[in-house]
Design an enzyme around this catalytic site. Structure first.
Site, PDB file in Angstrom:
ATOM      1  N   HIS A 485      42.637  29.759  44.481  1.00 21.49           N
ATOM      2  CA  HIS A 485      41.804  30.979  44.510  1.00 21.49           C
ATOM      3  C   HIS A 485      42.877  32.388  44.965  1.00 21.49           C
ATOM      4  CE1 HIS A 485      38.306  33.457  45.628  1.00 21.49           C
ATOM      5  NE2 HIS A 485      39.264  34.247  46.591  1.00 21.49           N
ATOM      6  N   GLU A 486      43.625  32.007  45.925  1.00 24.55           N
ATOM      7  CA  GLU A 486      44.326  33.163  46.933  1.00 24.55           C
ATOM      8  C   GLU A 486      45.390  33.447  45.610  1.00 24.55           C
ATOM      9  OE1 GLU A 486      43.373  34.894  49.031  1.00 24.55           O
ATOM     10  OE2 GLU A 486      41.918  33.450  49.616  1.00 24.55           O
ATOM     11  N   HIS A 489      44.296  36.196  43.176  1.00 25.41           N
ATOM     12  CA  HIS A 489      44.588  37.370  43.659  1.00 25.41           C
ATOM     13  C   HIS A 489      45.894  37.857  43.464  1.00 25.41           C
ATOM     14  CE1 HIS A 489      40.519  37.949  45.214  1.00 25.41           C
ATOM     15  NE2 HIS A 489      40.724  36.669  46.192  1.00 25.41           N
ATOM     16  N   HIS A 492      46.751  38.734  40.150  1.00 25.14           N
ATOM     17  CA  HIS A 492      46.157  39.902  39.553  1.00 25.14           C
ATOM     18  C   HIS A 492      47.043  41.386  40.272  1.00 25.14           C
ATOM     19  CE1 HIS A 492      42.114  42.581  39.715  1.00 25.14           C
ATOM     20  NE2 HIS A 492      42.858  42.798  38.788  1.00 25.14           N
TER      21      HIS A 492
END
Ligand SMILES: [Zn+2]
Length: 701
Positions: A485-486, A489, A492
């Site tokens: 998940h992290e 980010h 991105h």
């Protein structure tokens, strides 16, 4: 240390001309590769003078733009603003990171001293009428300026930022707004402090080890250590996590202790010396008043005007549409647990996790101790997270041990693009420690911008348990998912190709899309087989165990969805109050609001109650907690796109990279999504993934 710092600051304030322009590590860009922060040169005493000097520099740069006698142009106004405040940006990025992940009393003191000054600093810029007149002049002529798409978007963004900060208001209303902003900054700081204190005070003291029966040995040892550090040697202390439900409830056999722990958790901040009921209520009121000044019927309407959801009704509808399925599934789960309990007593919220774990063992036969040896942290990172990024986006990773870190557990990797170009630096700070906030998050020490010539320097922070020296760090599957998940980010931020820094951020209800879609790759068979290998033997995880992990994924999702919806709808209830509403009584407001949304289920209380809902009162999620679910609609729907188009491949990854990950805030996110998917998002994939609805053609487990 503290005294030294104070003295240093006093000198700077008294003798501004002697401000350490040459010696402060933030006064110039770091000379290290990628402008990586020079942590070997930065000390705590550098921050406050750098923040003060940074604000001063930015104000004078902005004054110069505002007072320019030349007519306003894109270059001398909009681009000049993008360049301004470089020193403040440098110091705030590092300071903000350290106060969350590696804080201490000196940094905390600076934080509370500087917060109201930074709020006033922002108002001084956005409420400067000369500056706004120049921005507005460019905005009004934008159709005839022949700007490229991104520059045009920047003009519109800048104009909206000024308007939303109050630039169109009368002087009288500006004064009112400044006062509201100041009060808000004080109340949010106060709320955070009180919740921290209330949470520490609510920790449970347990007299004997027998009462802790069921709790794993490592947790008992931690409870003994916590008691010792508070001068209660021989006793045990159960400290509280930020959520309503507390992890030890999964294991504690002693029902009355579970109840005590639960009550301590939900009563936090509700009365007593660290009462937060009045703060939440007042914040709701003053945010509504701010919204009214700016032309909106309530705060949620003001906030969502900039989000993908656009209106509170859209966000509320997504959630209320899910309430029947979520609560029905939660009732099923409760029924299954009541069968295990029998007629001895009725299931209560403090029983939920204990009996859920019993159901998990009985129905799915998953034992965490069997799973963990296959998830050794370095293997998960290199052969899982990095491997997936290579398969999809062609990225490669090389550890750099020559660059300074802020804490010895932190590791730095240089990220190289598919064509061999250096792309970014990635910092991994994985292990829990007492001076780190709870949870997991991502940030940047340096933002990527073609205009400023900077490349991204990104960090992931997690709270995995640190192993004893010489032992491997073995993760749970939840931890593995968090790591993916992290890193989503981080991707991105690293893959962004934006020109202007102000277009680097995306709406909150879109920002969890890249992170949540990256979670899906953790279970992609080719990726999973590559990292899930026994740390001693290197053997792959047996198929039976893999199947159990997959099968248990929708386990307890009725509960998880219901407690999330309860908190998110509560947030909406507070922030849709009209501006003339009297101060609310929290203890009357909450049950009324939950009942109104048909989600007042006593066994499943909201994930956060108003008195310790820091996302909303102390953080940036006011009228925004729904964002996780909104993004989840996107990530599940987009994941189904991959599935419909041949799954995980370089070609599909490249398409996602170009159409979503590289674009930052340069386009309307709804348009970005529509272009990628070929249509607007639908909620169906999310309901299937959460086990709230069956797929008509479902052949998977
Ligand atoms: Zn996230």
């Amino acid at each position: 240390m503290k005294r030294h710092c104070t003295l240093f600051v006093a000198l700077v304030l008294l003798l501004p001309r002697l401000a350490p322009a040459q010696t402060n590590p933030f006064s110039a860009p770091s000379p290290l590769p990628f402008q990586a922060p020079a942590f070997d040169k930065i000390s705590d005493s550098d921050f406050q003078p750098a923040i003060e000097e940074g604000m001063k520099q930015r104000l004078s740069e902005v004054e110069a733009i505002a007072n320019n006698t030349e007519p306003a142009t894109f270059a001398n106004t909009i681009e000049a603003m993008e360049r301004s405040g470089a020193m403040l940006v440098r110091v705030q990025r590092v300071f903000g990171a350290l106060t969350q992940s590696n804080t201490n009393p000196a940094l905390q003191k600076i934080q509370s001293e500087e917060a109201p000054k930074l709020a006033a600093h922002r108002d001084a810029i956005y409420l400067n009428p000369k500056l706004f007149a120049r921005v507005k002049a460019i905005y009004d002529q934008r159709a005839s300026l022949n700007l490229d798409r991104e520059s045009n978007r920047l003009v519109e963004r800048s104009y909206r930022d000024f308007v939303r900060a109050g630039a169109l208001l009368s002087d009288e209303d500006k004064t009112t707004l400044r006062a509201l902003n100041k009060e808000q900054s004080q109340l949010t700081t106060d709320y955070r402090k009180r919740v921290l204190a209330a949470t520490n005070d609510a920790a449970i003291v347990v007299d004997t080890k027998e009462e802790l029966a069921g709790l794993p040995d490592a947790d008992i040892a931690a409870a003994a250590e916590a008691a010792k550090s508070r001068g209660l040697t021989g006793k045990y202390i159960l400290t509280l996590q930020n959520t309503t439900q507390q992890p030890p409830q999964t294991y504690l056999k002693n029902r009355s202790l579970r109840e005590r722990l639960f009550n301590a958790s939900v009563q936090r901040g509700n009365g007593g010396p660290n009462d937060t009921t009045k703060i939440g209520s007042r914040l709701a009121q003053l945010r509504a008043q701010r919204a009214k000044l700016l032309g909106f019927p309530n705060y949620a309407a003001f906030n969502l005007d900039e989000e993908m959801a656009k209106t509170p009704d859209n966000a509320i509808k997504l959630m209320t549409d899910m309430v029947p399925a979520a609560t029905a599934k939660a009732r099923d789960e409760a029924g299954r647990m009541q069968t295990l309990i029998g007629s001895a007593f009725k299931l209560q919220p403090w029983d939920w996790q204990f009996y859920a774990e019993a159901v998990r063992k009985a129905d799915y036969n998953v034992d965490e101790s069997q799973v963990r040896p296959y998830f050794e942290i370095n293997r998960v990172l290199r052969d899982g997270v990095f491997f997936a990024a290579n398969k999809l986006y062609g990225l490669t990773f090389e550890e750099r041990k020559d660059l300074p870190v802020y804490q010895p557990d932190v590791h730095i990797f240089e990220v190289t693009d598919v064509d061999g170009t250096p792309l970014a630096l990635f910092y991994a700070d994985f292990f829990s420690r007492p001076n780190k906030s709870g949870g997991a998050w991502t940030g940047s020490f340096v933002g990527g911008s073609k205009f400023l010539g900077t490349k991204p320097v990104v960090y992931n922070v997690e709270n995995f348990t640190k192993p004893a020296p010489g032992q491997p760090a073995l993760l749970s599957f939840t931890d593995v998912t968090t790591m993916f998940h992290e890193f989503g980010h981080a991707l991105h931020a690293m893959l962004s190709t934006i020109k202007y820094p102000s277009l680097g951020s995306t709406p909150r209800d879109f920002v969890e899309f890249p992170s949540q879609i990256n979670e899906h790759w953790a279970l992609e068979p080719s990726v999973f087989a590559n990292y899930a290998k026994h740390y001693k033997t290197g053997k792959p995880m047996p198929k039976s165990l893999v199947d159990k992990i997959k099968a248990s994924r929708t386990f307890n999702q009725g509960f998880a969805t219901t407690e999330y919806l309860g908190a998110a709808l509560l947030d909406m209830a507070w922030h849709t109050l009209p501006p003339d509403t009297a101060l609310q009584d929290v203890n009357a407001f909450e049950p009324e609001a939950l009942t109104r949304f048909h989600i007042n289920m006593p066994e499943v209380p909201p994930r956060y109650h108003t008195t310790y809902f820091s996302h909303v009162w102390g953080g940036g999620y006011a009228a925004g907690y729904y964002a996780y679910l909104w993004s989840e609609v996107l990530d599940d729907d987009a994941f189904y796109w991959f599935r419909e188009h041949g799954g995980m491949s370089r070609a599909n990854g490249q398409r996602f990279r170009e159409m979503i990950l590289s674009r930052g805030g340069t386009e309307d996110p709804a348009a970005l999504y529509r272009a990628f998917r070929g249509r607007d998002p639908i909620v169906e994939p999310l309901l299937i993934e959460r086990g709230l609805k069956r797929s008509p053609a479902d052949t998977r487990e």
